[in-house]
Motif scaffolding. Structure first.
Motif, PDB file in Angstrom:
ATOM      1  N   MET A  10       0.834  -1.199   0.000  1.00 42.91           N
ATOM      2  CA  MET A  10       0.000   0.000   0.000  1.00 42.91           C
ATOM      3  C   MET A  10       0.870   1.251   0.000  1.00 42.91           C
ATOM      4  O   MET A  10       0.495   2.281  -0.569  1.00 42.91           O
ATOM      5  N   ALA A  11       2.051   1.160   0.624  1.00 39.86           N
ATOM      6  CA  ALA A  11       2.988   2.284   0.606  1.00 39.86           C
ATOM      7  C   ALA A  11       3.551   2.516  -0.785  1.00 39.86           C
ATOM      8  O   ALA A  11       4.045   3.610  -1.083  1.00 39.86           O
ATOM      9  N   VAL A  12       3.497   1.516  -1.645  1.00 38.58           N
ATOM     10  CA  VAL A  12       3.893   1.670  -3.045  1.00 38.58           C
ATOM     11  C   VAL A  12       2.719   2.176  -3.871  1.00 38.58           C
ATOM     12  O   VAL A  12       2.862   3.080  -4.702  1.00 38.58           O
ATOM     13  N   ALA A  13       1.543   1.595  -3.648  1.00 38.99           N
ATOM     14  CA  ALA A  13       0.390   1.868  -4.505  1.00 38.99           C
ATOM     15  C   ALA A  13      -0.257   3.216  -4.240  1.00 38.99           C
ATOM     16  O   ALA A  13      -0.692   3.902  -5.175  1.00 38.99           O
ATOM     17  N   MET A  14      -0.345   3.627  -2.982  1.00 35.62           N
ATOM     18  CA  MET A  14      -1.074   4.848  -2.664  1.00 35.62           C
ATOM     19  C   MET A  14      -0.456   6.106  -3.287  1.00 35.62           C
ATOM     20  O   MET A  14      -1.183   6.970  -3.784  1.00 35.62           O
ATOM     21  N   PRO A  15       0.872   6.262  -3.298  1.00 32.58           N
ATOM     22  CA  PRO A  15       1.437   7.461  -3.935  1.00 32.58           C
ATOM     23  C   PRO A  15       1.515   7.385  -5.457  1.00 32.58           C
ATOM     24  O   PRO A  15       1.809   8.391  -6.103  1.00 32.58           O
ATOM     25  N   LEU A  16       1.266   6.201  -6.017  1.00 32.07           N
ATOM     26  CA  LEU A  16       1.527   6.004  -7.440  1.00 32.07           C
ATOM     27  C   LEU A  16       0.695   6.937  -8.315  1.00 32.07           C
ATOM     28  O   LEU A  16       1.208   7.541  -9.263  1.00 32.07           O
ATOM     29  N   ALA A  17      -0.577   7.064  -7.997  1.00 35.25           N
ATOM     30  CA  ALA A  17      -1.448   7.937  -8.789  1.00 35.25           C
ATOM     31  C   ALA A  17      -1.397   9.385  -8.331  1.00 35.25           C
ATOM     32  O   ALA A  17      -1.936  10.267  -9.009  1.00 35.25           O
ATOM     33  N   VAL A  18      -0.750   9.625  -7.186  1.00 31.90           N
ATOM     34  CA  VAL A  18      -0.730  10.962  -6.604  1.00 31.90           C
ATOM     35  C   VAL A  18       0.470  11.777  -7.070  1.00 31.90           C
ATOM     36  O   VAL A  18       0.376  13.008  -7.225  1.00 31.90           O
ATOM     37  N   ILE A  19       1.591  11.116  -7.301  1.00 29.21           N
ATOM     38  CA  ILE A  19       2.823  11.835  -7.641  1.00 29.21           C
ATOM     39  C   ILE A  19       2.682  12.687  -8.901  1.00 29.21           C
ATOM     40  O   ILE A  19       3.133  13.849  -8.910  1.00 29.21           O
ATOM     41  N   PHE A  69      -2.499  -2.744  -5.016  1.00 32.43           N
ATOM     42  CA  PHE A  69      -2.566  -1.794  -6.124  1.00 32.43           C
ATOM     43  C   PHE A  69      -4.012  -1.430  -6.457  1.00 32.43           C
ATOM     44  O   PHE A  69      -4.313  -0.281  -6.805  1.00 32.43           O
ATOM     45  N   ALA A  70      -4.907  -2.406  -6.355  1.00 31.59           N
ATOM     46  CA  ALA A  70      -6.309  -2.149  -6.695  1.00 31.59           C
ATOM     47  C   ALA A  70      -6.951  -1.157  -5.733  1.00 31.59           C
ATOM     48  O   ALA A  70      -7.705  -0.266  -6.149  1.00 31.59           O
ATOM     49  N   PHE A  71      -6.669  -1.311  -4.440  1.00 32.96           N
ATOM     50  CA  PHE A  71      -7.288  -0.443  -3.438  1.00 32.96           C
ATOM     51  C   PHE A  71      -6.425   0.769  -3.101  1.00 32.96           C
ATOM     52  O   PHE A  71      -6.948   1.805  -2.675  1.00 32.96           O
ATOM     53  N   GLY A  72      -5.118   0.638  -3.275  1.00 34.18           N
ATOM     54  CA  GLY A  72      -4.230   1.719  -2.877  1.00 34.18           C
ATOM     55  C   GLY A  72      -4.353   2.967  -3.726  1.00 34.18           C
ATOM     56  O   GLY A  72      -4.279   4.090  -3.201  1.00 34.18           O
ATOM     57  N   GLY A  73      -4.549   2.792  -5.022  1.00 35.19           N
ATOM     58  CA  GLY A  73      -4.661   3.951  -5.896  1.00 35.19           C
ATOM     59  C   GLY A  73      -5.822   4.871  -5.537  1.00 35.19           C
ATOM     60  O   GLY A  73      -5.622   6.071  -5.291  1.00 35.19           O
ATOM     61  N   PRO A  74      -7.046   4.353  -5.483  1.00 33.83           N
ATOM     62  CA  PRO A  74      -8.177   5.215  -5.099  1.00 33.83           C
ATOM     63  C   PRO A  74      -8.040   5.798  -3.701  1.00 33.83           C
ATOM     64  O   PRO A  74      -8.351   6.968  -3.479  1.00 33.83           O
ATOM     65  N   LEU A  75      -7.567   4.997  -2.756  1.00 34.86           N
ATOM     66  CA  LEU A  75      -7.398   5.500  -1.398  1.00 34.86           C
ATOM     67  C   LEU A  75      -6.355   6.615  -1.338  1.00 34.86           C
ATOM     68  O   LEU A  75      -6.534   7.617  -0.639  1.00 34.86           O
ATOM     69  N   GLY A  76      -5.276   6.425  -2.092  1.00 32.79           N
ATOM     70  CA  GLY A  76      -4.234   7.438  -2.110  1.00 32.79           C
ATOM     71  C   GLY A  76      -4.724   8.756  -2.687  1.00 32.79           C
ATOM     72  O   GLY A  76      -4.435   9.832  -2.130  1.00 32.79           O
ATOM     73  N   HIS A 108      -6.402  14.405  -1.843  1.00 31.95           N
ATOM     74  CA  HIS A 108      -7.325  15.526  -2.026  1.00 31.95           C
ATOM     75  C   HIS A 108      -7.878  16.032  -0.691  1.00 31.95           C
ATOM     76  O   HIS A 108      -8.167  17.226  -0.549  1.00 31.95           O
ATOM     77  N   LEU A 109      -7.994  15.131   0.274  1.00 29.77           N
ATOM     78  CA  LEU A 109      -8.549  15.528   1.563  1.00 29.77           C
ATOM     79  C   LEU A 109      -7.516  16.183   2.482  1.00 29.77           C
ATOM     80  O   LEU A 109      -7.833  17.146   3.192  1.00 29.77           O
ATOM     81  N   ALA A 110      -6.287  15.663   2.468  1.00 29.58           N
ATOM     82  CA  ALA A 110      -5.317  16.089   3.488  1.00 29.58           C
ATOM     83  C   ALA A 110      -3.966  16.498   2.941  1.00 29.58           C
ATOM     84  O   ALA A 110      -3.130  16.994   3.697  1.00 29.58           O
TER      85      ALA A 110
END
Length: 246
Positions: free
Chosen positions: A23-32, A155-162, A167-169
């Protein structure tokens, strides 16, 4: 000698640790990309470089991770990977605090991403080696199945959560969460003191177990045509499980 069901019971905690670390890999992937392109003068090419450099470092260090797991065991490799994940996310957190000039923040972000890729190598190789070491070679397919499910589930859940958290914080809060996630999985890597199978739990006509790994025809022999980073698991031995470690 423990039965097969009890041996497979070791997989869920390890898989949970892998999910949290990925999740530490997936969450920033779409955010960077949106984060980088929000800086004046920085475009998609720079954003792509920051995203891709983590995977380059993963490719280049997979051999090192395999060698480390061969020498120190899958448990040690996975634990080191979790530490690297935490350190990498913390570096990226600092890069997002606007404490430095943009070029310095970009450089720091790249360093964090490179370190994240190294952590991915050690965590994944360690999971393979430790999981097969705990269960035995007869459960290798199940270890690989659980590993794949953990990776792609993250990867499936981390992207949307990230993206939602970004956007929130904001970016730094997101990276703070990514710093904590591997640490939550750390207790799983301090468990399993007893070996779930014995040396006699191997087909006499198949591989024989020894303290130096699989002898005769071994997993290493069966995939000897592949480089070490592409092997499904390092040499497996009794110390590789890390059971005897304090």
């Amino acid at each position: 000698m423990a039965d097969k069901s009890s041996s497979f019971g070791y997989l869920p905690p390890l898989t949970l640790a892998l999910v949290l670390s990925y999740m530490a890999v997936a969450m920033p992937l779409a955010v960077i990309p949106p984060f980088i392109t929000s800086w004046p003068g920085y475009g998609n090419a720079v954003a792509g470089l920051v995203v891709g450099c983590a995977f380059i470092s993963t490719i280049l260090t997979r051999t090192l991770a395999g060698g480390f797991a061969d020498r120190r065991g899958g448990r040690s490799a996975m634990r080191l990977g979790l530490v690297l994940y935490t350190l990498a996310s913390a570096i990226c957190l600092v890069a997002g605090l606007d404490l430095l000039p943009r070029n310095a923040s970009l450089g720091l972000l790249i360093v964090g991403r490179l370190l994240l890729g190294i952590g991915e190598s050690y965590t994944l190789v360690g999971m393979h080696g430790w999981g097969i070491g705990l269960i035995g070679p007869q459960g290798a397919g199940k270890v690989l199945t659980w590993t794949g499910a953990a990776m792609y589930g993250a990867f499936a859940f981390g992207g949307p959560l990230g993206l939602e958290l970004y956007h929130l914080a904001g970016f730094s809060t997101l990276m703070g969460v990514c710093t904590l996630l591997p640490l939550i999985g750390w207790p799983s890597c301090k468990a399993f003191r007893l070996h779930p199978f014995s040396r006699t739990n191997v087909n006499p006509s198949g591989p024989s177990w020894g303290r130096s790994g699989l002898s005769a025809w071994s997993w290493r022999f069966r995939v000897s045509g592949l480089p070490s980073w592409a092997r499904f698991s390092p040499s497996i031995s009794l110390p590789d499980t890390g059971i005897s470690e304090a």
